[in-house]
Design an enzyme around this catalytic site. Structure first.
Site, mmCIF file in Angstrom:
data_model
loop_
_atom_site.group_PDB
_atom_site.id
_atom_site.type_symbol
_atom_site.label_atom_id
_atom_site.label_comp_id
_atom_site.label_asym_id
_atom_site.label_seq_id
_atom_site.Cartn_x
_atom_site.Cartn_y
_atom_site.Cartn_z
ATOM 1 C CE LYS B 79 -3.539 2.257 2.016
ATOM 2 N NZ LYS B 79 -4.788 1.959 3.798
ATOM 3 C CB SER B 154 -8.125 3.723 3.416
ATOM 4 O OG SER B 154 -7.564 2.789 3.704
ATOM 5 C CB SER B 178 -8.686 1.396 5.893
ATOM 6 O OG SER B 178 -9.927 2.410 5.401
#
Lengths: 479, 486
Positions: B79, B154, B178
């Site tokens: 990420k 997210s 997330s």
């Protein structure tokens, strides 16, 4: 009207730990700009603080030495504001629960002793330094940021508003500095910014209780500035009050060139720091065992040492206070007394001569060429009649300038006392011949003139004549 | 099955037997990324050279007879809020659009040291603030199950990439859901470990007291493998827990006989999609079939979760994001002539709307005069929420809930209504507030073919129980084996 100043101090002291408070960077002073930095103290994305244990120990030392209660569970908080030399956009500090609370320091002004309360001592990190090019010296005045200092550990010590004069302010600060220096946790150097002071001052009519509106004088970096700024500020506030005006709560700066304090920002412009507990750091828990351990390791503190010097050496409180102003100075005194046991005399020589030579800057003791051995030997040479007291001052001066033991200096500079009766008699004969008027007056009964003649003989022998012998010879000759 | 759709443990088997090389696998995955990335937009930066170089290195060391690391040769996505030394880390924001970190974070370094092959940096909501991956400054991510839909956020890039086979597993961060929400919406296993179980050092902070790193994987076995590498004390993170890491693979036992599962009544409320509710009831039945006992429990302060979260998370974020000021790194407005306008313009232009909304909210709740009413009160409510869970775990092994009230929704459907968006995290937020481990795993599909996820919540440091129950459930079901068609 007569006003009484009400003064409280906030003192920031840089701790002498080798590394910064939340990372392993060096705290060395004088490195190239931004040399002592890493991702943590640069505030790069993703970094986290890790508390330096030594810093906590030092803060606890300061707290114990100033009779504070040590908080068993203190909390780090973020103080949020934007400035280019504050890389994270917040300073890690302590807010609601500081590491030390509710202590005191004893000061002496004249012969009066007084306790000044300590509200709190808290830990925080220092910010970096901004350097601004003057807009006129370059087309676009640039600003530079040096983050070597960012993350250096500080303790901020807040006093109660117990101080009532500039004299007390300076006494408090000097005593606090002596304590920090003797603890070995701060070098106390105000010029380099290791010790920085903000002064809060308000006035109230003598005899009243209620505090007036205060002004904060920021970044006071010398005792002289503090005295001058306080004198100015007391005057300024008194004039305003006398004229029926009100004092604005504001932050002011001392302008030493103009000799005035100037407004920096008012209360309305003050920042809202939005303090909240720093979620990156756990509450700081200190154990009773650790505190006891630290307590046991504390060195003799200035107050205790002062009392001991008065007791053991029969010094005056005044002399003892000066000699315990720094660890190096008191050590110098005690080592000298070991070698030359007349303590009062040693104290006088150190206070009057030695401190004059190092310009009162105790941090220079470590590097000076004069040793306790030199001082003791010099005093012994005076006693032995090898040199006079006034020549002894010259001898110390020469040692201070270029080193060497007192005997070597005396030999090199030809400073040995003239005790040769023949040589002195010749000088005395010349002087008697050259000053018939004074001779007549002396013989007429003005015996005080003996000093005048001694002075002339000393001058003739470049200060090296043995004063006792000169006296005796003169009296014989002038009969 | 195509190589890129296989799990880590399947690929490890092939690599160890020498049936494929790391290089072949990496090539295959890189070409699959090339074919699918236009549709998905799961990556912000793809790093093929770095990946191939690492793969070759593992092949060589394998040939030299060295014992391979736990993830040797496995293609991983990272990420983009994990700092990776030498390659770009944007956090999905324009303000860090060209930022190259001088160091790698602890968790990333552990994955690389275990032999993981990073194929790229994954798209995400800007500063991890979002539930749909639509706040990214680099464009939205599409759900591989239906390209018209959001993947969840997210960690939307992470979920889309793993589901679509662009990497075998990915890292995510979970502040309010997330990891778990996008995992659920993309049919993956998403593990948010106990707060402090995985180091946060080198992960860009959103809300420090809530952020936690975890993996998104294709099944529970992979989750255990990844967690094994990620977990552990880090002296660089003062909030990381200094407790031994269990051997998670030992938890992969299909036996939950006599385990007690709490079903909180507050999580089965009006507004939940009936298909989601039906999937939950089916999952409960399956677990009961395995010998577990399910009982209704109550978490009475559940409703406070969303407001408490949006006070605490935004307060911390407003401070955490202050360092992006255009002074030392990141985006800087070129026209500003003095300091204040440099700050204002750089931050106004560098941050997106959602990030600015949260900075303002956080600044407000910490302001003089409001602190007690908001921040302090929220902290107290947080304690109550944590106590709710503690009560239940006195009598239950795990808590089972849905991950999200609905399956994936249409792109732009909620972007105009921040409150509606915030409510998509209603079932996941409280787990972060309580600092507990939570795992989402596939438990069904809607009639339209969209994945549905369930959440298992454990007591502090009880990841093993989540893995064991998840594994047992997985052995009894086939949901996790489905792959999207692209």
């Amino acid at each position: 009207m007569n006003y009484e100043p009400v003064i409280g101090l906030e003192v920031h002291a840089q701790l002498l730990t080798e590394t910064k408070i939340f990372c392993a960077c060096s705290t060395r002073f004088g490195s190239r700009p931004n040399e002592n930095t890493c991702p943590v103290c640069l505030g790069l994305p993703g970094v986290l603080p890790v508390l330096n244990k030594k810093v906590v120990e030092y803060a606890i030392r300061a707290g114990l030495a100033t009779h504070c209660a040590i908080t068993r569970k203190s909390v780090f908080a973020r103080k949020n504001y934007f400035y280019p030399d504050l890389p994270k956009g917040y300073q890690i500090s302590q807010y609601e629960l500081p590491i030390c609370q509710k202590g005191w320091i004893e000061i002496e002004v004249g012969t009066q002793k007084k306790r000044i309360g300590i509200t709190r001592i808290h830990l925080e990190e220092d910010a970096g330094k901004s350097l601004h090019e003057h807009p006129k010296t370059r087309q676009h005045g640039a600003s530079w940021v040096d983050l070597n200092r960012a993350g250096v550990a500080l303790i901020e010590t807040v006093s109660e508003p117990d101080i009532r004069s500039a004299e007390e302010t300076v006494a408090y600060l000097k005593k606090f500095r002596a304590i920090l220096v003797s603890l070995g946790i701060c070098d106390g150097n105000m010029e380099e910014g290791s010790l920085r002071c903000d002064v809060n001052i308000s006035l109230r009519p003598v005899g009243t209780e209620k505090f007036g509106t205060r002004a904060e004088l920021k970044n006071m970096n010398s005792f002289k500035h503090i005295e001058k700024a306080l004198a100015y500020e007391i005057n300024r506030q008194a004039s305003l009050l006398d004229a029926g005006k009100t004092i604005t709560q504001e932050t002011r700066l001392w302008n030493d060139d103009l000799g005035v304090t100037e407004s920096m920002r008012s209360k309305e412009e003050a920042f809202d720091y939005r303090y909240f507990p720093d979620p990156d750091l756990l509450p700081l828990v200190v154990s009773d065992t650790w505190i006891t351990e630290i307590e046991k390791s504390l060195p003799e503190l200035p107050d205790a040492m002062r009392d001991r010097l008065i007791r053991d050496y029969q010094l005056t409180p005044y002399d003892a206070a000066i000699l315990t102003g720094s660890r190096d100075l008191s050590r110098f005194f005690e080592q000298s007394v070991q070698l030359y046991p007349e303590a009062k005399k040693v104290a006088n020589w150190i206070i009057n001569e030695f401190l004059r030579l190092i310009e009162g800057d105790e941090s220079r003791i470590a590097g000076t060429k004069i040793t306790p051995q030199h001082l003791a030997k010099t005093l012994q040479l005076v006693d032995a009649g090898t040199i006079s007291g006034s020549v002894a001052k010259t001898v110390l001066q020469k040692i201070f300038e270029s080193g060497g033991g007192p005997e070597a200096v005396i030999a090199r500079e030809g400073l040995a006392q003239v005790s040769d009766t023949g040589a002195l008699e010749a000088a005395i004969a010349e002087i008697i011949a050259a000053n018939p008027d004074q001779v007549a007056k002396y013989k007429g009964g003005n015996e005080k003139l003996i000093g005048f003649f001694v002075g002339l003989v000393m001058k003739k022998t470049q200060g090296r004549g043995n004063p006792g012998l000169i006296n005796k010879l003169l009296k014989d000759k002038l009969g | 099955m195509d190589l890129h759709h296989q799990t880590i443990h399947e690929l490890r088997n092939l690599l160890d037997k020498g049936e494929i090389s790391s290089e072949e696998l990496t090539q295959k995955v890189l070409s699959h990324i090339e074919q699918t990335e236009k549709q998905l937009h799961a990556f912000i930066t793809i790093t093929p050279e770095l990946a191939l170089e690492a793969a070759k290195r593992f092949d060589q060391s394998r040939q030299a007879g060295k014992k391979p690391g736990a993830l040797a040769g496995i293609p991983l996505g990272i990420k983009d809020n994990f700092l990776t030394k030498g390659s770009r880390t944007t956090c999905g924001s324009k303000i860090l659009g060209n930022y190259i970190a001088p160091y790698s974070g602890t968790s990333t370094q552990r994955l690389l040291d275990a032999g993981g092959v990073m194929v790229g940096k994954l798209n995400m909501d800007e500063f991890a603030m979002g539930s749909s991956n639509e706040t990214s400054a680099f464009g939205e991510v599409h759900n591989p199950w239906d390209l018209e839909l959001i993947p969840g956020g997210s960690s939307g890039g992470s979920a889309a990439a793993v589901a679509a086979g662009q990497c075998s597993a990915a890292t995510g961060t979970d502040t309010g859901g997330s990891i778990r929400l996008p995992a659920a919406l993309c049919n993956l296993v998403g593990m948010k470990p106990t707060y402090g179980r995985v180091s946060r050092y080198g992960v860009i902070a959103f809300a420090s007291s809530l952020d936690q790193v975890g993996p998104l994987t294709k099944d529970v076995t992979d989750a255990a493998l990844m967690l094994q590498v990620l977990a552990g004390h880090d002296p660089l993170d003062s909030t990381s827990l200094d407790v031994p890491v269990p051997h998670y693979a030992q938890s992969l036992v299909p036996d939950v006989k006599g385990w007690k599962i709490g079903i909180p009544k507050e999580y089965f409320v009006a507004g939940m999609d009936p298909e989601v509710e039906a999937a939950m009831l089916q999952a409960i039945k399956t677990l009961e079939g395995l010998g577990a006992q399910c009982g209704e429990v109550s978490l009475p302060h559940t409703d406070y979760g969303v407001p408490v979260y949006y006070i605490l998370a935004t307060a911390e974020a407003s401070s955490n994001l202050a360092r992006y000021d255009g002074i030392r790194y990141g985006y800087r407005n070129k026209e500003a002539k003095e300091l204040i306008s440099l700050y204002e313009k750089s931050r106004t232009e560098g941050f997106g709307d959602e990030v600015k909304r949260r900075i303002m909210l956080g600044t407000y709740v910490l302001s003089a005069g409001y602190y007690d009413a908001y921040y302090l009160k929220a902290q107290k409510a947080r304690t109550l929420i944590r106590q709710d869970f503690t009560q239940v775990f006195k009598n239950y092994d795990v808590i089972l809930t849905p991950v999200s009230p609905t399956a994936a929704w249409k792109l732009k459907e909620k972007t105009g209504d921040p409150l509606k968006m915030y409510l998509s995290d209603i079932f996941t937020i409280n787990v972060n507030l309580a600092g507990l481990p939570g795992m989402s795993l596939p438990c069904g599909f809607t009639q339209g073919g969209l994945p549905i996820g369930m959440q298992l919540i454990g007591d502090s440091l009880q990841e093993e129980k989540l893995l064991r129950m998840g594994y047992a459930y997985e052995q009894a079901t086939e949901w996790h084996k489905r792959r999207p068609k692209l």
